[in-house]
Enzyme design. Sequence first.
Site, PDB file in Angstrom:
ATOM      1  N   HIS A   1      10.813   6.972   1.311  1.00 38.10           N
ATOM      2  CA  HIS A   1      10.818   5.507   1.227  1.00 38.10           C
ATOM      3  C   HIS A   1       9.419   4.927   1.031  1.00 38.10           C
ATOM      4  O   HIS A   1       9.205   3.741   1.222  1.00 38.10           O
ATOM      5  CB  HIS A   1      11.472   4.903   2.477  1.00 38.10           C
ATOM      6  CG  HIS A   1      12.915   5.262   2.610  1.00 38.10           C
ATOM      7  ND1 HIS A   1      13.613   5.135   3.775  1.00 38.10           N
ATOM      8  CD2 HIS A   1      13.798   5.756   1.709  1.00 38.10           C
ATOM      9  CE1 HIS A   1      14.870   5.538   3.596  1.00 38.10           C
ATOM     10  NE2 HIS A   1      14.997   5.928   2.342  1.00 38.10           N
TER      11      HIS A   1
ATOM     12  N   CYS B   1      -5.815   7.369 -13.699  1.00 31.81           N
ATOM     13  CA  CYS B   1      -5.167   7.653 -14.983  1.00 31.81           C
ATOM     14  C   CYS B   1      -4.999   6.393 -15.823  1.00 31.81           C
ATOM     15  O   CYS B   1      -4.552   6.458 -16.961  1.00 31.81           O
ATOM     16  CB  CYS B   1      -3.802   8.308 -14.758  1.00 31.81           C
ATOM     17  SG  CYS B   1      -2.485   7.148 -14.349  1.00 31.81           S
TER      18      CYS B   1
HETATM   19 ZN   LIG Z   1      -1.956   7.320 -12.100  1.00 33.45          ZN
END
Ligand SMILES: [Zn+2]
Length: 234
Positions: free
Chosen positions: A109, A135
């Site tokens: 969760h 990223c």
């Molecule tokens: Zn990422």
Amino acid sequence: MGKDLEERIEAFAKLLYRSRYLVFFTGAGISTESGLPDFRGPDGMWTRQEKGLPPKPVGKPWDAFKPNPGHFAIVELQNVGKLEFLISQNVDNLHLKSGIKPELLAELHGNITKLRCAWCEKTVDRSTGKTICDCGGSLGPSLVNFGQPLPEKDLFLSYEHSRKCDLLVVVGSSLVVTPAADMPEEALRHSAKLVILNQGKTPFDRYAHIRFFEKIGDVLPKAVSRLKILMGLE
Ligand SMILES: [Zn+2]
């Protein structure tokens, strides 16, 4: 301690000792012993999430809550090389805080103290103040709201380890919601043994090899120290 409880703790320690692939599954019940509210109660956090409401303030900041002997007993299992994996429904960060290695943990969760990258699913501490992942993906709350999909990687790992385990220990969960209820089912289907420590009834009680209705803190630390004796560590 009653003789019956003592015998069940001894039997539990022996199951832990003989297990070759031990997986734990925890729910809110393990954290109520740290003073956290029961998330499933009428005004509990999970109940509120289902209604689309934000978590109710818990009286003190989340990071003020401390892991309890139940959490630390699981860390000991990790430290003696017994724990293969830990699946948790809890969002309170207490497993990581107690010293569980992130790579051994699936948080179904999410985690209230962490943000999750929308692209790569990596989690980052809220306290870092970051909004963009390394990223390039954007970071949002990792907490899963009702109706939202569960984190894919955590879910995948949970099923995989439940299938592979030879002993599944459920701690503080009533196992009524899926995917929580799927884990003991997967484990049993693959011939694993099941131990349940929960104060309330669960739909899996009749399949449990050992069943504890006692407080987690009265059972788990004792079973783990008994295990350490069996392992010749104490
Ligand atoms: Zn990422």
